[in-house]
Each structure stands twice: as structure tokens, then as C-alpha cells.
Scaffold this active site. Structure first.
Site, PDB file in Angstrom:
ATOM      1  N   SER A   1       0.807  -1.218   0.000  1.00  0.00           N
ATOM      2  CA  SER A   1       0.000   0.000   0.000  1.00  0.00           C
ATOM      3  C   SER A   1       0.843   1.273   0.000  1.00  0.00           C
ATOM      4  CB  SER A   1      -0.939   0.008   1.205  1.00  0.00           C
ATOM      5  OG  SER A   1      -0.209  -0.108   2.417  1.00  0.00           O
TER       6      SER A   1
ATOM      7  N   ASP B   1      -2.900   8.392  10.411  1.00  0.00           N
ATOM      8  CA  ASP B   1      -2.676   7.147   9.681  1.00  0.00           C
ATOM      9  C   ASP B   1      -1.200   6.786   9.738  1.00  0.00           C
ATOM     10  OD1 ASP B   1      -4.442   5.525   7.373  1.00  0.00           O
ATOM     11  OD2 ASP B   1      -2.281   5.372   7.124  1.00  0.00           O
TER      12      ASP B   1
ATOM     13  N   HIS C   1       0.484   5.164   7.456  1.00  0.00           N
ATOM     14  CA  HIS C   1       1.164   5.250   6.164  1.00  0.00           C
ATOM     15  C   HIS C   1       1.932   6.574   6.068  1.00  0.00           C
ATOM     16  CE1 HIS C   1      -1.871   2.150   5.157  1.00  0.00           C
ATOM     17  NE2 HIS C   1      -0.967   1.733   4.295  1.00  0.00           N
TER      18      HIS C   1
END
Length: 347
Positions: A149, A322, A324
Site C-alpha cells: 500500500s 494514519d 502510512h
């Protein structure tokens, strides 16, 4: 009237343009970057993020007939370099990409924003009220980035205090596409959120992992659409996989290294012209990052091919919204990787 129409057509051809009849998305006037499947009607289906279409046209209007398998297919549409985010409705629809433009030449770039698991979309045909101009030229250098991802650009456009949505993905701001632009290269993002080399973030081995979707144009289950590796021969391949393998614990060394060796040997066989770089990515840290770093070193040693190298990644923790990497962190990741890739590739 007939002679006048012929004269207009000849004038357009002399200027490098073609009179504005609709063209399929696979027409020669459309440059395309990224993995996709061309259907019999000339439409182009895709699901990997970053798949891009480029057109030059002269007119005041540009439209497309598009399809989406669900409600999560987002595109970036850049007309003359100005971006807008577009959500495709489920099913088949005619979509106006630009209207009311000044009469004259324009550029269009359409980029798939959504992650691989969020559905399949298709562009079928383009139309304009003007003429189609010469096909945009893509860079000669070619890069391929294999990953999860993070490579897909997940959550770059996050919104604090909101639940994640498909709109958060932004592959154009991902380290892979940033790196390609700085290297003046094309890029294929071959990535799948939540997947690893041998198992998913949930520890599943019966779903698509990297060795599976590497060979697919449309990585869907139960049976994806295969990709002919001869259709894109990268000069450089970066593999950034392993974060999801570590979610449920550190995998056993021998199994993991042997799987990595098998993947690398496949890459070397499929792309004999390419140099391959393995890295641990940005999310892991501590003992898990150290373990993956060690497994990569073992892989490089066992394969023992001068075209294979390990390159270093720094840890970037995302933010409170998040885990990420953020938009700014993707820029830093690019800055970290760029000198290493330049040194290996002599670019």
C-alpha cells in the site's frame, strides 16, 4: 461541401492533427503508462494505481466513456497540467473531463488514483469537438516498483478525524512516481495494499501475494488477468515488500529467504536488461526492520548476481491520523532513494 470537408481534413493532417471523431482508449493517439488489459472493443481496463493516459488535442471539450466496477474508482484528470479529482460512478457512463476551454492546443493526463483492491475501471473511448494531435512522447527510461500500500500511495490525501476512504490514495504523490519524474522515467506501480511476499497483513497465504500479482495485469480473485512481461521491459526494478509479512510476527528465515530468492530469480529471468534493488520500505522499524534487512542481505548473497543490490530505506511513521507515510514523508523517501538509484543505474 464535400470538397470543403476534404480540405479541412487535409489541413488537419498537415498540421499533425486528426479530425475529432471519437477514438478508443487504446488508439495510437493515446499514450499509456502502466499495466492494463485492452479489450476487443479497444477499451482499456485497469486496477493498479498510477495507470496513466496521455493525449494532445485541439478543441474546447474533452469527454470519455468510462466504466467502474464499484463506487471507489477515483481518477486524477489534468488538463494543461491543472489537476482535478474525479469519482467514477459504478457502471458505464459518459464523463465530461473538460469543457469551455479556449480554442487551441491542450494536453490531458488521466491517472488512476485508487488502490488495486478497490475495484477495476476502464476507459473506453475519448471524444472532442476539435482534433486529435500528435501522441505525447513518454520517457525512454523505464522503472518498475513492486510493493504494497505504501507503493500504491495509500492515505497520502488523509483527512484528520475522518475514516479512511478510497479518496485518500494519491499515487502521483507516491515515492515511486516522484522518483520516476525526477529520473525522467516511465514507471509501473505493481502494488497491492495489505499484501506481502508470502502472506497478507492478516497472515493469510491463500490470497494474492507479490509472487502472484507480479504476473498479473488485473490482479483479481479468484482468477486474475495475466500480464505479458515482454510488454514492458524496465531498466530498473525496485522491490519494497515485507511490511505486511511482519504484522503477525517475524516469518521464519529459511522460508522467507527462499521465497525472496525465487521471486528475484524470476525477475532476473523475465527482465535480463534490468538492475534490481531490494529495500525494506518505510513503515518497519526496530527488530522487524532489522529482520527484513537481514533477510534481504541473505537473498542478495544467495542469488549472487551483479545486477542485484540492496538499498536502504529510512523509517517514516506517518502521523496521528494514519500510519502510512504522509505526503511530505514520500518526498523524503524519494530523496533517500534517488542517490542510491542514480549510483546503481548511472542515471
Amino acid at each position: 461541401m464535400r470538397l470543403h470537408a476534404i480540405a479541412v481534413l487535409l489541413a488537419a493532417l498537415a498540421a499533425g492533427g486528426v479530425a475529432g471523431a471519437p477514438i478508443t482508449a487504446s488508439d495510437a493517439h493515446v499514450a499509456r503508462m502502466g499495466r492494463a488489459q485492452i479489450s476487443r472493443d479497444g477499451g482499456v481496463r485497469f486496477s493498479y494505481p498510477g495507470v496513466s493516459f496521455y493525449l494532445n488535442f485541439e478543441g474546447t471539450l474533452l469527454s470519455v466513456i468510462a466504466e467502474a466496477s464499484g463506487k471507489d474508482s477515483y481518477l486524477d484528470v489534468l488538463i494543461d497540467g491543472v489537476p482535478q479529482k474525479l469519482l467514477l460512478a459504478s457502471g458505464r457512463h459518459s464523463v465530461v473531463l473538460a469543457e469551455g476551454l479556449h480554442a487551441g492546443p491542450h494536453t490531458a493526463e488521466i491517472v488512476n488514483r485508487s488502490e488495486t483492491w478497490q475495484g477495476t475501471a476502464a476507459l473506453l473511448s475519448f471524444d472532442t469537438d476539435g482534433t486529435w494531435e500528435s501522441t505525447p512522447a513518454l520517457p525512454a527510461r523505464k522503472l518498475m516498483v513492486l510493493g504494497d500500500s505504501v507503493t500504491c500511495g495509500a492515505a497520502i490525501d488523509r483527512v484528520a478525524d475522518e475514516k479512511p476512504t478510497a479518496a485518500w490514495g494519491d499515487p502521483r504523490a507516491s515515492y515511486g512516481m516522484l522518483l520516476a519524474r525526477r529520473l525522467n522515467a516511465q514507471v509501473q506501480l505493481v502494488c497491492y495494499g495489505g499484501r506481502g511476499l508470502i502472506r497478507t497483513w492478516e497472515g493469510k497465504t491463500n490470497e494474492l501475494n507479490l509472487a502472484d500479482y507480479y504476473g498479473m495485469a488485473l490482479p483479481t480473485q479468484p482468477a486474475g488477468v495475466s500480464w505479458d512481461q515482454r510488454d514492458y521491459q524496465p531498466d530498473a526494478i525496485i522491490v519494497a515488500i515485507g511490511t505486511n509479512d511482519m504484522t503477525t510476527g517475524i516469518p521464519e528465515r529459511e522460508q522467507y529467504v527462499q521465497a525472496y530468492v525465487s521471486l528475484v530469480r524470476t525477475l532476473l529471468r523475465d527482465h535480463p536488461q534490468a538492475r534490481i534493488m531490494l529495500t525494506e520500505g518505510s513503515i518497519l522499524h526496530g527488530e522487524k526492520q532489522a529482520a527484513l534487512h537481514s533477510y534481504i542481505a541473505d537473498t542478495v548473497r544467495l542469488v549472487a548476481d551483479p545486477r542485484l543490490r540492496a538499498i536502504a530505506s529510512s523509517h517514516y511513521p506517518g502521523d496521528a491520523t494514519d500510519a502510512h507515510p504522509t505526503r511530505e514523508q514520500h518526498v523524503k523517501m524519494t530523496d533517500d532513494l534517488l542517490p542510491q538509484v542514480r549510483e546503481i543505474m548511472r542515471w
